[in-house]
Design an enzyme around this catalytic site. Sequence first.
Site, PDB file in Angstrom:
ATOM      1  N   SER A  13       0.831  -1.212   0.000  1.00  0.00           N
ATOM      2  CA  SER A  13       0.000   0.000   0.000  1.00  0.00           C
ATOM      3  C   SER A  13       0.865   1.262   0.000  1.00  0.00           C
ATOM      4  O   SER A  13       0.483   2.282  -0.595  1.00  0.00           O
ATOM      5  CB  SER A  13      -0.979   0.001   1.179  1.00  0.00           C
ATOM      6  OG  SER A  13      -0.320   0.202   2.403  1.00  0.00           O
ATOM      7  N   ARG A  69      22.148 -15.148   2.867  1.00  0.00           N
ATOM      8  CA  ARG A  69      21.658 -13.774   2.778  1.00  0.00           C
ATOM      9  C   ARG A  69      22.500 -12.978   1.771  1.00  0.00           C
ATOM     10  O   ARG A  69      21.984 -12.180   0.993  1.00  0.00           O
ATOM     11  CB  ARG A  69      21.800 -13.141   4.171  1.00  0.00           C
ATOM     12  CG  ARG A  69      20.671 -12.265   4.580  1.00  0.00           C
ATOM     13  CD  ARG A  69      20.831 -11.823   6.016  1.00  0.00           C
ATOM     14  NE  ARG A  69      19.971 -12.555   6.935  1.00  0.00           N
ATOM     15  CZ  ARG A  69      18.654 -12.394   7.026  1.00  0.00           C
ATOM     16  NH1 ARG A  69      18.033 -11.529   6.270  1.00  0.00           N
ATOM     17  NH2 ARG A  69      17.952 -13.090   7.884  1.00  0.00           N
ATOM     18  N   ASN A 111      13.778   3.715   4.087  1.00  0.00           N
ATOM     19  CA  ASN A 111      12.827   2.735   4.625  1.00  0.00           C
ATOM     20  C   ASN A 111      11.724   3.479   5.373  1.00  0.00           C
ATOM     21  O   ASN A 111      11.925   4.612   5.836  1.00  0.00           O
ATOM     22  CB  ASN A 111      13.563   1.804   5.593  1.00  0.00           C
ATOM     23  CG  ASN A 111      12.661   0.739   6.180  1.00  0.00           C
ATOM     24  OD1 ASN A 111      11.874   0.107   5.472  1.00  0.00           O
ATOM     25  ND2 ASN A 111      12.762   0.523   7.486  1.00  0.00           N
ATOM     26  N   HIS A 113       9.313   2.730   8.735  1.00  0.00           N
ATOM     27  CA  HIS A 113       9.176   1.807   9.866  1.00  0.00           C
ATOM     28  C   HIS A 113       7.962   2.232  10.687  1.00  0.00           C
ATOM     29  O   HIS A 113       7.787   3.433  10.966  1.00  0.00           O
ATOM     30  CB  HIS A 113      10.443   1.859  10.724  1.00  0.00           C
ATOM     31  CG  HIS A 113      10.384   0.923  11.890  1.00  0.00           C
ATOM     32  ND1 HIS A 113      10.562  -0.439  11.749  1.00  0.00           N
ATOM     33  CD2 HIS A 113      10.144   1.141  13.199  1.00  0.00           C
ATOM     34  CE1 HIS A 113      10.425  -1.018  12.930  1.00  0.00           C
ATOM     35  NE2 HIS A 113      10.172  -0.080  13.830  1.00  0.00           N
ATOM     36  N   THR A 145      20.916   2.423   7.203  1.00  0.00           N
ATOM     37  CA  THR A 145      22.333   2.220   7.489  1.00  0.00           C
ATOM     38  C   THR A 145      22.499   0.766   7.948  1.00  0.00           C
ATOM     39  O   THR A 145      21.509   0.029   8.034  1.00  0.00           O
ATOM     40  CB  THR A 145      22.819   3.186   8.588  1.00  0.00           C
ATOM     41  OG1 THR A 145      21.951   3.037   9.720  1.00  0.00           O
ATOM     42  CG2 THR A 145      22.785   4.639   8.124  1.00  0.00           C
ATOM     43  N   GLU A 147      22.899  -0.701  10.685  1.00  0.00           N
ATOM     44  CA  GLU A 147      22.147  -1.156  11.852  1.00  0.00           C
ATOM     45  C   GLU A 147      20.646  -1.034  11.600  1.00  0.00           C
ATOM     46  O   GLU A 147      20.179   0.007  11.099  1.00  0.00           O
ATOM     47  CB  GLU A 147      22.547  -0.310  13.070  1.00  0.00           C
ATOM     48  CG  GLU A 147      22.249  -0.980  14.383  1.00  0.00           C
ATOM     49  CD  GLU A 147      22.702  -0.123  15.578  1.00  0.00           C
ATOM     50  OE1 GLU A 147      22.227  -0.379  16.684  1.00  0.00           O
ATOM     51  OE2 GLU A 147      23.512   0.802  15.365  1.00  0.00           O
TER      52      GLU A 147
HETATM   53  C1  GAR Z   1       4.018  -0.794   6.690  1.00  0.00           C
HETATM   54  O1  GAR Z   1       3.257  -0.527   7.835  1.00  0.00           O
HETATM   55  C2  GAR Z   1       5.484  -0.531   6.958  1.00  0.00           C
HETATM   56  O2  GAR Z   1       5.708   0.515   7.850  1.00  0.00           O
HETATM   57  C3  GAR Z   1       5.912  -1.851   7.562  1.00  0.00           C
HETATM   58  O3  GAR Z   1       5.228  -2.829   6.817  1.00  0.00           O
HETATM   59  C4  GAR Z   1       3.989  -2.296   6.363  1.00  0.00           C
HETATM   60  C5  GAR Z   1       3.895  -2.558   4.885  1.00  0.00           C
HETATM   61  O4  GAR Z   1       2.636  -2.228   4.394  1.00  0.00           O
HETATM   62  N1  GAR Z   1       7.328  -2.012   7.475  1.00  0.00           N
HETATM   63  C6  GAR Z   1       8.048  -2.672   8.371  1.00  0.00           C
HETATM   64  O5  GAR Z   1       7.560  -3.220   9.335  1.00  0.00           O
HETATM   65  C7  GAR Z   1       9.535  -2.705   8.087  1.00  0.00           C
HETATM   66  N2  GAR Z   1      10.251  -3.202   9.207  1.00  0.00           N
HETATM   67  P1  GAR Z   1       2.388  -2.083   2.833  1.00  0.00           P
HETATM   68  O6  GAR Z   1       2.962  -3.344   2.169  1.00  0.00           O
HETATM   69  O7  GAR Z   1       0.901  -2.039   2.716  1.00  0.00           O
HETATM   70  O8  GAR Z   1       3.073  -0.847   2.376  1.00  0.00           O
END
Ligand code: GAR
Length: 194
Positions: A13, A69, A111, A113, A145, A147
């Site tokens: 989304s 990985r 990213n 989060h 980055t 981390e």
């Molecule tokens: C979002 O809420 C994003 O912040 C999270 O996954 C979801 C993806 O939704 N990301 C993480 O958790 C990354 N660690 P989407 O596929 O509908 O955009």
Amino acid sequence: MKNIVILISGGGSNMAAIVKTAKNQNWATTLNARVAAVISNRADAAGLQWAKAQSISTASLDHKAFDSREAFDQALVQQIDAHKPSLVVLAGFMRILTPAFVAHYSGRLINIHPSLLPAFTGLHTHQRAIDAGCKFAGATVHQVTAELDVGPILAQAVVPILDTDTAATLAQRVVSQEHLIYAQAVASLIKYGL
Ligand code: GAR
């Protein structure tokens, strides 16, 4: 033309919000930029079908088909670099990336989060925020980055946590804000640089 490559693992989304904003704001003309490709580690990611329907180049690369990985990330780099990206956008890409991958895209990898970083790095952010008694939750756009979930913060959105919230209701409220700040952050980065 500046190419944006978006990586997803699921519904996509946020990816769709960026693509729609790019279209509505005519980024091709105003920013000389376009979403060139959407790539997933899961062939069944719903967002891939959506992107394909928008005539965006799509690809999937199954991480389970690789021994390590490092090997997966190397193959992923090849897929991404075929599109000569100015910016690589992680949008619900649920893989931990190797230091070599992160270094390769240094300064052009971002990213989103689903927490107010630096609080609640990692998984299950909404449940953890509720369990901790937080009154506010949110989302953070940040540079990637080495981390996990720690790079410089580019944008944040804050939403209240209601007494009645479950992780699912809170996630809904947060993700609708994610769509706004992520598209905006991508546009700013393309315009002004990282
Ligand atoms: C979002 O809420 C994003 O912040 C999270 O996954 C979801 C993806 O939704 N990301 C993480 O958790 C990354 N660690 P989407 O596929 O509908 O955009």
